[in-house]
Scaffold this motif. Sequence first.
Motif, PDB file in Angstrom:
ATOM      1  N   PHE A 106       0.842  -1.182   0.000  1.00  0.00           N
ATOM      2  CA  PHE A 106       0.000   0.000   0.000  1.00  0.00           C
ATOM      3  C   PHE A 106       0.881   1.238   0.000  1.00  0.00           C
ATOM      4  O   PHE A 106       1.964   1.241   0.576  1.00  0.00           O
ATOM      5  CB  PHE A 106      -0.939   0.006   1.215  1.00  0.00           C
ATOM      6  CG  PHE A 106      -2.055  -1.000   1.127  1.00  0.00           C
ATOM      7  CD1 PHE A 106      -3.295  -0.635   0.649  1.00  0.00           C
ATOM      8  CD2 PHE A 106      -1.848  -2.314   1.526  1.00  0.00           C
ATOM      9  CE1 PHE A 106      -4.329  -1.566   0.570  1.00  0.00           C
ATOM     10  CE2 PHE A 106      -2.862  -3.250   1.440  1.00  0.00           C
ATOM     11  CZ  PHE A 106      -4.103  -2.874   0.966  1.00  0.00           C
ATOM     12  N   ARG A 107       0.393   2.269  -0.643  1.00  0.00           N
ATOM     13  CA  ARG A 107       1.116   3.542  -0.709  1.00  0.00           C
ATOM     14  C   ARG A 107       0.393   4.561   0.173  1.00  0.00           C
ATOM     15  O   ARG A 107      -0.750   4.914  -0.090  1.00  0.00           O
ATOM     16  CB  ARG A 107       1.175   4.054  -2.156  1.00  0.00           C
ATOM     17  CG  ARG A 107       1.875   3.108  -3.119  1.00  0.00           C
ATOM     18  CD  ARG A 107       3.360   3.003  -2.822  1.00  0.00           C
ATOM     19  NE  ARG A 107       4.036   2.136  -3.781  1.00  0.00           N
ATOM     20  CZ  ARG A 107       4.268   0.858  -3.604  1.00  0.00           C
ATOM     21  NH1 ARG A 107       3.848   0.285  -2.488  1.00  0.00           N
ATOM     22  NH2 ARG A 107       4.886   0.132  -4.508  1.00  0.00           N
ATOM     23  N   PHE A 108       1.072   5.007   1.219  1.00  0.00           N
ATOM     24  CA  PHE A 108       0.493   6.007   2.107  1.00  0.00           C
ATOM     25  C   PHE A 108       1.628   6.846   2.673  1.00  0.00           C
ATOM     26  O   PHE A 108       2.793   6.416   2.687  1.00  0.00           O
ATOM     27  CB  PHE A 108      -0.326   5.360   3.233  1.00  0.00           C
ATOM     28  CG  PHE A 108       0.429   4.342   4.041  1.00  0.00           C
ATOM     29  CD1 PHE A 108       1.153   4.714   5.169  1.00  0.00           C
ATOM     30  CD2 PHE A 108       0.421   2.996   3.673  1.00  0.00           C
ATOM     31  CE1 PHE A 108       1.845   3.782   5.918  1.00  0.00           C
ATOM     32  CE2 PHE A 108       1.111   2.059   4.424  1.00  0.00           C
ATOM     33  CZ  PHE A 108       1.821   2.451   5.540  1.00  0.00           C
ATOM     34  N   PRO A 109       1.340   8.048   3.137  1.00  0.00           N
ATOM     35  CA  PRO A 109       2.400   8.926   3.649  1.00  0.00           C
ATOM     36  C   PRO A 109       3.116   8.310   4.845  1.00  0.00           C
ATOM     37  O   PRO A 109       2.505   7.620   5.663  1.00  0.00           O
ATOM     38  CB  PRO A 109       1.648  10.210   4.031  1.00  0.00           C
ATOM     39  CG  PRO A 109       0.393  10.173   3.232  1.00  0.00           C
ATOM     40  CD  PRO A 109       0.030   8.726   3.100  1.00  0.00           C
ATOM     41  N   CYS A 114       6.772   4.579   9.451  1.00  0.00           N
ATOM     42  CA  CYS A 114       5.980   3.652  10.265  1.00  0.00           C
ATOM     43  C   CYS A 114       6.719   2.333  10.452  1.00  0.00           C
ATOM     44  O   CYS A 114       6.734   1.773  11.561  1.00  0.00           O
ATOM     45  CB  CYS A 114       4.630   3.407   9.608  1.00  0.00           C
ATOM     46  SG  CYS A 114       3.539   4.848   9.595  1.00  0.00           S
ATOM     47  N   PHE A 115       7.351   1.854   9.363  1.00  0.00           N
ATOM     48  CA  PHE A 115       8.085   0.597   9.492  1.00  0.00           C
ATOM     49  C   PHE A 115       9.257   0.732  10.452  1.00  0.00           C
ATOM     50  O   PHE A 115       9.476  -0.146  11.306  1.00  0.00           O
ATOM     51  CB  PHE A 115       8.589   0.135   8.124  1.00  0.00           C
ATOM     52  CG  PHE A 115       9.597  -0.976   8.226  1.00  0.00           C
ATOM     53  CD1 PHE A 115       9.206  -2.254   8.575  1.00  0.00           C
ATOM     54  CD2 PHE A 115      10.946  -0.726   7.996  1.00  0.00           C
ATOM     55  CE1 PHE A 115      10.139  -3.277   8.685  1.00  0.00           C
ATOM     56  CE2 PHE A 115      11.884  -1.740   8.106  1.00  0.00           C
ATOM     57  CZ  PHE A 115      11.476  -3.024   8.457  1.00  0.00           C
ATOM     58  N   TRP A 116      10.011   1.806  10.344  1.00  0.00           N
ATOM     59  CA  TRP A 116      11.185   1.949  11.209  1.00  0.00           C
ATOM     60  C   TRP A 116      10.794   2.201  12.661  1.00  0.00           C
ATOM     61  O   TRP A 116      11.527   1.827  13.574  1.00  0.00           O
ATOM     62  CB  TRP A 116      12.084   3.058  10.687  1.00  0.00           C
ATOM     63  CG  TRP A 116      12.824   2.632   9.453  1.00  0.00           C
ATOM     64  CD1 TRP A 116      12.647   3.072   8.180  1.00  0.00           C
ATOM     65  CD2 TRP A 116      13.850   1.634   9.387  1.00  0.00           C
ATOM     66  NE1 TRP A 116      13.493   2.420   7.318  1.00  0.00           N
ATOM     67  CE2 TRP A 116      14.252   1.539   8.026  1.00  0.00           C
ATOM     68  CE3 TRP A 116      14.464   0.816  10.325  1.00  0.00           C
ATOM     69  CZ2 TRP A 116      15.239   0.651   7.603  1.00  0.00           C
ATOM     70  CZ3 TRP A 116      15.455  -0.064   9.911  1.00  0.00           C
ATOM     71  CH2 TRP A 116      15.826  -0.141   8.565  1.00  0.00           C
ATOM     72  N   ILE A 117       9.640   2.798  12.887  1.00  0.00           N
ATOM     73  CA  ILE A 117       9.152   2.928  14.263  1.00  0.00           C
ATOM     74  C   ILE A 117       8.842   1.548  14.838  1.00  0.00           C
ATOM     75  O   ILE A 117       9.170   1.241  15.989  1.00  0.00           O
ATOM     76  CB  ILE A 117       7.922   3.846  14.316  1.00  0.00           C
ATOM     77  CG1 ILE A 117       8.326   5.293  14.012  1.00  0.00           C
ATOM     78  CG2 ILE A 117       7.245   3.768  15.683  1.00  0.00           C
ATOM     79  CD1 ILE A 117       7.168   6.249  13.948  1.00  0.00           C
ATOM     80  N   ILE A 118       8.204   0.706  14.021  1.00  0.00           N
ATOM     81  CA  ILE A 118       7.945  -0.674  14.453  1.00  0.00           C
ATOM     82  C   ILE A 118       9.249  -1.404  14.700  1.00  0.00           C
ATOM     83  O   ILE A 118       9.407  -2.122  15.696  1.00  0.00           O
ATOM     84  CB  ILE A 118       7.096  -1.405  13.401  1.00  0.00           C
ATOM     85  CG1 ILE A 118       5.717  -0.757  13.280  1.00  0.00           C
ATOM     86  CG2 ILE A 118       6.959  -2.889  13.759  1.00  0.00           C
ATOM     87  CD1 ILE A 118       4.864  -1.323  12.167  1.00  0.00           C
ATOM     88  N   PHE A 119      10.206  -1.225  13.807  1.00  0.00           N
ATOM     89  CA  PHE A 119      11.484  -1.923  13.932  1.00  0.00           C
ATOM     90  C   PHE A 119      12.252  -1.470  15.170  1.00  0.00           C
ATOM     91  O   PHE A 119      12.935  -2.279  15.812  1.00  0.00           O
ATOM     92  CB  PHE A 119      12.325  -1.682  12.676  1.00  0.00           C
ATOM     93  CG  PHE A 119      13.597  -2.468  12.638  1.00  0.00           C
ATOM     94  CD1 PHE A 119      13.589  -3.823  12.342  1.00  0.00           C
ATOM     95  CD2 PHE A 119      14.814  -1.859  12.923  1.00  0.00           C
ATOM     96  CE1 PHE A 119      14.766  -4.560  12.308  1.00  0.00           C
ATOM     97  CE2 PHE A 119      15.992  -2.581  12.893  1.00  0.00           C
ATOM     98  CZ  PHE A 119      15.967  -3.942  12.597  1.00  0.00           C
ATOM     99  N   MET A 120      12.127  -0.206  15.533  1.00  0.00           N
ATOM    100  CA  MET A 120      12.851   0.314  16.693  1.00  0.00           C
ATOM    101  C   MET A 120      12.342  -0.270  18.010  1.00  0.00           C
ATOM    102  O   MET A 120      13.049  -0.237  19.017  1.00  0.00           O
ATOM    103  CB  MET A 120      12.743   1.843  16.723  1.00  0.00           C
ATOM    104  CG  MET A 120      13.599   2.535  15.668  1.00  0.00           C
ATOM    105  SD  MET A 120      13.261   4.314  15.568  1.00  0.00           S
ATOM    106  CE  MET A 120      13.668   4.820  17.238  1.00  0.00           C
ATOM    107  N   THR A 121      11.136  -0.834  17.993  1.00  0.00           N
ATOM    108  CA  THR A 121      10.635  -1.451  19.222  1.00  0.00           C
ATOM    109  C   THR A 121      11.445  -2.694  19.597  1.00  0.00           C
ATOM    110  O   THR A 121      11.292  -3.205  20.715  1.00  0.00           O
ATOM    111  CB  THR A 121       9.154  -1.828  19.078  1.00  0.00           C
ATOM    112  OG1 THR A 121       8.997  -2.745  17.983  1.00  0.00           O
ATOM    113  CG2 THR A 121       8.313  -0.585  18.818  1.00  0.00           C
TER     114      THR A 121
END
Length: 282
Positions: A106-109, A114-121
């Motif tokens: 999906f293409r969204f802003p 968002c992915f790197w925020i998830i990865f940083m967890t």
Amino acid sequence: MVENRFWLNLLSHLVLGLGVLLVAFPIWIAFVASTHSAQGLVSGTIPFWPGDLFLENFSQVLSGGNDGSVGVSAMLMLFNSLVMALGISIGKIVISLMAAYAIVFFRFPLRSVCFWIIFMTLMLPVEVRIMPTFQVVANLNLLDSYTGLTLPLIASATATFLLRQFYMTIPPELVEAARVDGAGPVKFLFDILLPLSRTNLAALFVIMFIYGWNQYLWPLLVTTDEHYYTIVMGIQRMLAVGDDEVAWNIVMPTTLLAMLPPVGVVLMMQRLFVKGLVETEK
């Protein structure tokens, strides 16, 4: 051509056999200990051959007639561990699958953000955030419940990362062909993406199941009712007897029972593991 050397093959089999013996020896000792009486195990000598109390000890464990340190049967603790392990593994897979699907297709802003925020967890393990998580669970009145055991542990950045990396290898032509055939996002997910991901999902399920089965610290915090004890907690309570003698004839059968579900999951998923390794299309 690889030369077939008898002595080299013999040495290789001896080394493999020695490794099997080293791994199986503790399991054999646990089995032997589960067939003797408590007095025979604390006499100072470790028996190496089974006794005649196998059925008696296991029936005592399964019926709940343990040494008194745990007031519930091993069957209930196994059920609690199974609920927790299945809830964590299935929840992690579903959430990670949806997150990776959205991030890749999906293409969204701020998609990459968002992915790197998830990865940083990944930098925040359960032990670091366990007190605020416990406070949230307590405020929601989820203590001593299956929801409190599973819900706070179902998010997984590792599974999201692995599934994202796999989805990025899917050719864009496949996505375009599915779109031309009229497949929407839901149909593409269930009819194309999930069948392609079955080996990855099987591997993640095994890893997450064992992770959930072996949890100790989190169930220790959120459960005070013995009826929600997991099998790992039960074994620890059987060992924490203070100055009294540990009932090894009860602890060892419980330990052997605790090993069976993870071993069974690994054996059932073994074919998918091998298939995932030998497939050259991925």
